[in-house]
Write a protein that holds these residues in place. Structure first.
Motif: not given
Length: 409
Positions: A256-283
């Motif tokens: 996931w980190h490798a894919l996210a780094e590629r997405t970050l580099a593309a967003a920086a070049r193209q001046h676009t956005t992307f989002g992250l969700l962090m999920l944790d199951l309760d109890h």
């Protein structure tokens, strides 16, 4: 093994009925009269295709076993190289012998040690392949590749249409035979790589038939590229497996980190956005303590499937960061649109019913933190820290909710 102990009966009524119907249909169509005469030449073609198929299977036996072990989903084998050639050259009874021989050999030599491939599954797969072959032959209307050679471009289009029919019919017939049918296009029909491999084997099958109809000795030339293709596919599967979490099939941390780094580099070049969700199951610890770790693993897998079904589509990437924590990458999304995606995931998990033996685990919930590039950070680590901060706030203020880090600011 007595029939009452067959693995087929454990597949559920829908799968059992479907498998029996497809097998009965394959037998019925095999016994129908054929317009193609069975002569010495067609028997020789059958023998050549069967021998070469067995040689290829024996040569690639170790590769096929490894592919079966590392693949978490049904995968494409190489039999279409021989069976589609049979479609273009053999009458139905001999085509049935070819398919039976190839799949019988695979079952005995390549799959016999793998518990995930019971005999009933091999028989069902062979029946589906045979029905796909007959559907392709129906497009040819009793002709074969020798007839197509005399027709020029119309003959070429007929062979191509037969290959397309085989591809589509096989993809559709496989779905009801599965015990669990996926909810995403990739889970239903495989990846682009899977489908590309099937198209490649069908093309090689057409070339096989052409060689046997014109210059039979050239059919031997298909073996070296086919064996190389088989090994190349294994390398690709191993690369994918190295980036996948064993329990859920999601991206693992490094993948996931490798894919996210590629997405970050593309967003920086193209001046676009992307989002992250962090999920944790309760109890989630209560699930393991109450039902056991195997039940906990079943819950994690069900949650993973719910997240995949709730995200927007192919471009989104879901990963597991260990334990009960998940992360979602959402390319090209901004603040107004990311909240509904997170809420859809939260509601999907809240409605889950995970069967465990005679019981069902319900009442699951998750807390979700949101961060969007570049507002929440311009590096991946800053974005993950921001999403984690929002997740911690969701946990601290009641759980089972979605919190955007921008709202905290």
């Amino acid at each position: 093994m007595p029939p009452r102990h067959w693995a087929l009966w454990r597949q559920g009524p829908r799968v059992v009925v479907y498998c029996l119907l497809t097998e009965a249909a394959a037998v019925t169509l095999t016994l129908r009269p054929s317009p193609i005469a069975v002569d010495r030449r067609t028997l020789l073609i059958l023998a050549v295709l069967l021998v070469l198929g067995v040689v290829q299977s024996e040569t690639g036996r170790r590769v096929e076993r490894i592919r079966r072990r590392v693949s978490g989903t049904p995968h494409i084998n190489m039999t279409s190289v021989w069976t589609f050639a049979g479609v273009l050259l053999l009458p139905p009874p001999l085509l049935a012998l070819l398919v039976t021989g190839l799949y019988g050999h695979l079952a005995v030599r390549s799959w016999y040690r793998l518990q995930r491939v019971p005999a009933s599954r091999t028989v069902s797969n062979a029946a589906i392949i045979l029905l796909s072959c007959y559907a392709a032959q129906a497009v040819l209307r009793g002709a074969d590749i020798r007839t197509a050679l005399t027709q020029g471009w119309p003959g070429t289009f007929a062979v191509a249409a037969a290959g397309a029919t085989f591809f589509v019919v096989n993809a559709l017939l496989v779905l009801p035979a599965r015990r669990e049918v996926g909810r995403t296009p990739e889970a239903l029909f495989g990846t682009w790589s899977d489908n590309g491999l099937e198209v490649a084997t069908l093309c090689l099958g057409a070339l096989n038939a052409l060689a046997l109809a014109t210059m039979p000795g050239l059919v031997l030339l298909v073996l070296p590229p086919l064996l190389l293709l088989h090994r190349t596919v294994l390398v690709k599967q191993l690369e994918v497996a190295a980036h996948r979490d064993e329990k859920t099939g999601l991206y693992n941390t490094s993948g996931w980190h490798a894919l996210a780094e590629r997405t970050l580099a593309a967003a920086a070049r193209q001046h676009t956005t992307f989002g992250l969700l962090m999920l944790d199951l309760d109890h989630f610890k209560q699930v393991n303590d109450t039902y056991g770790h195997l039940a906990g693993d079943a819950v994690l897998k069900a949650v993973a499937e719910s997240i995949i079904a709730a995200v927007r589509g192919r471009g989104d990437a879901v990963g597991r960061f260990g334990g009960e924590e998940f992360v979602v990458l959402l390319p090209g999304i901004d603040h107004p649109d990311i909240g509904p995606v997170a809420e859809r995931i939260r509601r999907a998990i809240a409605t889950l019913r995970v069967p465990v033996g005679q019981l069902s685990i319900t009442g699951l919930s998750t807390s979700i933190g949101i961060a969007v590039y570049p507002r929440a950070g311009t590096s991946l680590q800053r974005l993950l820290d921001a999403a984690d901060t929002a997740l911690y706030h969701a946990k601290a203020t009641g759980r089972n909710k979605v919190v955007h880090v921008a709202d905290l600011a």
